[in-house]
Design an enzyme around this catalytic site. Structure first.
Site, mmCIF file in Angstrom:
data_model
loop_
_atom_site.group_PDB
_atom_site.id
_atom_site.type_symbol
_atom_site.label_atom_id
_atom_site.label_comp_id
_atom_site.label_asym_id
_atom_site.label_seq_id
_atom_site.Cartn_x
_atom_site.Cartn_y
_atom_site.Cartn_z
ATOM 1 N N LYS A 1 8.395 -5.162 6.758
ATOM 2 C CA LYS A 1 7.545 -4.093 7.312
ATOM 3 C C LYS A 1 6.844 -4.559 8.596
ATOM 4 O O LYS A 1 6.833 -3.852 9.601
ATOM 5 C CB LYS A 1 6.534 -3.690 6.239
ATOM 6 C CG LYS A 1 5.360 -2.876 6.700
ATOM 7 C CD LYS A 1 5.556 -1.402 6.527
ATOM 8 C CE LYS A 1 4.411 -0.648 7.176
ATOM 9 N NZ LYS A 1 4.553 0.772 7.116
ATOM 10 N N THR B 1 0.532 -1.630 2.378
ATOM 11 C CA THR B 1 0.918 -2.563 3.443
ATOM 12 C C THR B 1 -0.153 -3.647 3.496
ATOM 13 O O THR B 1 -1.317 -3.361 3.809
ATOM 14 C CB THR B 1 0.984 -1.846 4.807
ATOM 15 O OG1 THR B 1 1.943 -0.803 4.723
ATOM 16 C CG2 THR B 1 1.382 -2.812 5.906
ATOM 17 N N LYS C 1 -3.348 -2.164 12.604
ATOM 18 C CA LYS C 1 -3.389 -2.913 11.326
ATOM 19 C C LYS C 1 -2.106 -3.729 11.151
ATOM 20 O O LYS C 1 -2.140 -4.925 10.840
ATOM 21 C CB LYS C 1 -3.539 -1.926 10.160
ATOM 22 C CG LYS C 1 -3.401 -2.591 8.807
ATOM 23 C CD LYS C 1 -3.364 -1.609 7.643
ATOM 24 C CE LYS C 1 -3.043 -2.368 6.354
ATOM 25 N NZ LYS C 1 -2.942 -1.513 5.177
HETATM 26 P P1 NAD Z 1 -5.939 6.068 2.098
HETATM 27 O O1 NAD Z 1 -7.181 5.417 2.585
HETATM 28 O O2 NAD Z 1 -5.752 7.541 2.314
HETATM 29 O O3 NAD Z 1 -5.751 5.795 0.529
HETATM 30 C C1 NAD Z 1 -6.117 4.610 -0.117
HETATM 31 C C2 NAD Z 1 -6.803 5.009 -1.402
HETATM 32 O O4 NAD Z 1 -7.091 3.834 -2.172
HETATM 33 C C3 NAD Z 1 -8.143 5.719 -1.171
HETATM 34 O O5 NAD Z 1 -8.113 7.005 -1.781
HETATM 35 C C4 NAD Z 1 -9.167 4.791 -1.828
HETATM 36 O O6 NAD Z 1 -10.249 5.489 -2.450
HETATM 37 C C5 NAD Z 1 -8.297 4.085 -2.858
HETATM 38 N N1 NAD Z 1 -8.853 2.831 -3.360
HETATM 39 C C6 NAD Z 1 -9.389 1.803 -2.665
HETATM 40 N N2 NAD Z 1 -9.758 0.808 -3.495
HETATM 41 C C7 NAD Z 1 -9.442 1.223 -4.737
HETATM 42 C C8 NAD Z 1 -9.583 0.663 -6.031
HETATM 43 N N3 NAD Z 1 -10.144 -0.548 -6.205
HETATM 44 N N4 NAD Z 1 -9.159 1.364 -7.091
HETATM 45 C C9 NAD Z 1 -8.612 2.605 -6.926
HETATM 46 N N5 NAD Z 1 -8.457 3.198 -5.745
HETATM 47 C C10 NAD Z 1 -8.872 2.509 -4.658
HETATM 48 O O7 NAD Z 1 -4.739 5.261 2.762
HETATM 49 P P2 NAD Z 1 -3.210 5.708 2.882
HETATM 50 O O8 NAD Z 1 -2.975 6.340 4.203
HETATM 51 O O9 NAD Z 1 -2.819 6.412 1.618
HETATM 52 O O10 NAD Z 1 -2.502 4.272 2.968
HETATM 53 C C11 NAD Z 1 -2.295 3.471 1.811
HETATM 54 C C12 NAD Z 1 -1.463 2.280 2.188
HETATM 55 O O11 NAD Z 1 -0.220 2.726 2.742
HETATM 56 C C13 NAD Z 1 -2.102 1.377 3.267
HETATM 57 O O12 NAD Z 1 -1.869 0.041 2.916
HETATM 58 C C14 NAD Z 1 -1.388 1.790 4.541
HETATM 59 O O13 NAD Z 1 -1.354 0.752 5.499
HETATM 60 C C15 NAD Z 1 -0.011 2.131 4.013
HETATM 61 N N6 NAD Z 1 0.729 3.085 4.840
HETATM 62 C C16 NAD Z 1 0.154 4.231 5.272
HETATM 63 C C17 NAD Z 1 0.887 5.129 6.057
HETATM 64 C C18 NAD Z 1 0.282 6.414 6.546
HETATM 65 O O14 NAD Z 1 0.893 7.070 7.399
HETATM 66 N N7 NAD Z 1 -0.878 6.839 6.044
HETATM 67 C C19 NAD Z 1 2.213 4.825 6.406
HETATM 68 C C20 NAD Z 1 2.797 3.643 5.911
HETATM 69 C C21 NAD Z 1 2.038 2.783 5.130
#
Ligand code: NAD
Length: 296
Positions: free
Chosen positions: A171, A96, A246
């Protein structure tokens, strides 16, 4: 079956990548975090040493990263995946992020002759684990056609919302409705309490009257009426207040950039900012009712 490079194996990306493996795709995964990689490999994933390695010689690259800056860096930095991917690779960014970054990165991919779609999700960690996510997809018809069979292994509702960036637009518009409506439902319950109106009575009446909305009927912010709602689990997320904030901030950024009037979106952002700053970032967003009551 496709070969897939998956970058970002966190709370969402980890289980999504595992669902691709279960569906028979070959998946190479990369994350900066060792625990994320360990969980991926424990679930049968093949980890590689860099984002570039994940993007090399695959049909599809999927990214699931925290924010726009991470997406820009992974795709557009020197040696980024736009440079690394072979001709014919399709990029799917499920993070997102802000609409402008989604459009800029898609344009850079197009300049390199590669298809890219933005495909943010709704459904949370449970939807990621259960392969029941909704994907809101922005990009060309050709990009959508290539992404769709892959997304079907991770979700059950895949909607083409228009050109590049329109997945992100859908979204943030949806989640702005959600943030505003949740505050509205919470305010009504707090007023009902002051007036001596029972929670269940208000629920029974409004859920079949003109106050009906998802925040009330599927995610009721007071315990009792909707058994699966986080209000029955002491407001454990679910969808955290930090995630809601966010998305509201992304909507405000887009509103300012386009001149769209969103006074209630601005107010919802201010209220969730206060809730977040009061130490509730990891509380479910429906816990805002406690804040409105003045509870700590
Ligand atoms: P998270 O922080 O658990 O996972 C993100 C991952 O990206 C981390 O493991 C981090 O180490 C990795 N990362 C960061 N920079 C990187 C790079 N340069 N190379 C490789 N890996 C890298 O977050 P999440 O909850 O999995 O959310 C991910 C996305 O999904 C976000 O944009 C969030 O807004 C969206 N989202 C999350 C949810 C939810 O309920 N968690 C729901 C809808 C949307």
């Amino acid at each position: 079956m496709a070969t897939v490079g998956f970058i970002g194996l966190g709370n969402m990306g980890g289980p999504m990548a595992v669902n691709l493996i279960k569906a028979g795709h070959q998946v190479k995964g990369f994350d900066l975090s060792q625990p994320a990689i360990a969980s991926f490999t424990e679930n049968g994933g093949n980890s590689v040493a860099s984002a570039q390695d994940a993007a090399r010689d695959v049909d599809i690259v999927i990214t699931m990263l925290p924010a726009g800056a991470h997406v820009r860096a992974v795709y557009l930095a020197d040696g980024g995946v736009v440079e690394t991917a072979r001709a014919g690779t399709t990029f799917i960014d499920c993070s997102t992020i802000d609409v402008q970054t989604a459009r800029d990165v898609a344009q850079a991919a197009a300049d390199a002759g590669l298809d890219m779609v933005d495909a943010p999700v709704s459904g949370g960690v449970a939807g990621a684990a259960g392969a029941t996510l909704t994907f809101m997809v922005g990009g060309s018809e050709a990009g959508f056609a290539k992404a769709q069979p892959i997304l079907e292994a991770m979700g059950k509702n895949i909607v083409h919302a228009g050109d590049a960036g329109n997945g992100q637009a859908a979204k943030i518009c949806n989640n702005m409705i959600l943030g505003i409506s949740m505050i509205g439902v919470c305010e009504a319950f707090v007023l009902a309490e002051k007036l001596g109106l029972d929670h269940q009575k208000l629920f029974d009446i409004s859920s079949t009257a003109s106050g009906q909305c998802w925040s009330l009927t599927s995610y009721c912010p007071v315990p009792g009426p909707v058994e699966t709602a986080p209000s029955n689990r002491d407001y454990k997320p679910g969808f955290s207040a930090a995630m809601m904030l966010k998305d509201l901030k992304l909507a405000q950024e887009a509103a300012q950039g386009t001149g769209a009037p969103t006074p209630l979106g601005a107010q919802a952002t201010a209220i969730y900012s206060l809730f977040d700053a009061a130490g509730h970032a990891q509380t479910d967003f429906s816990g805002i009712i406690r804040f409105l009551r003045g509870e700590s």
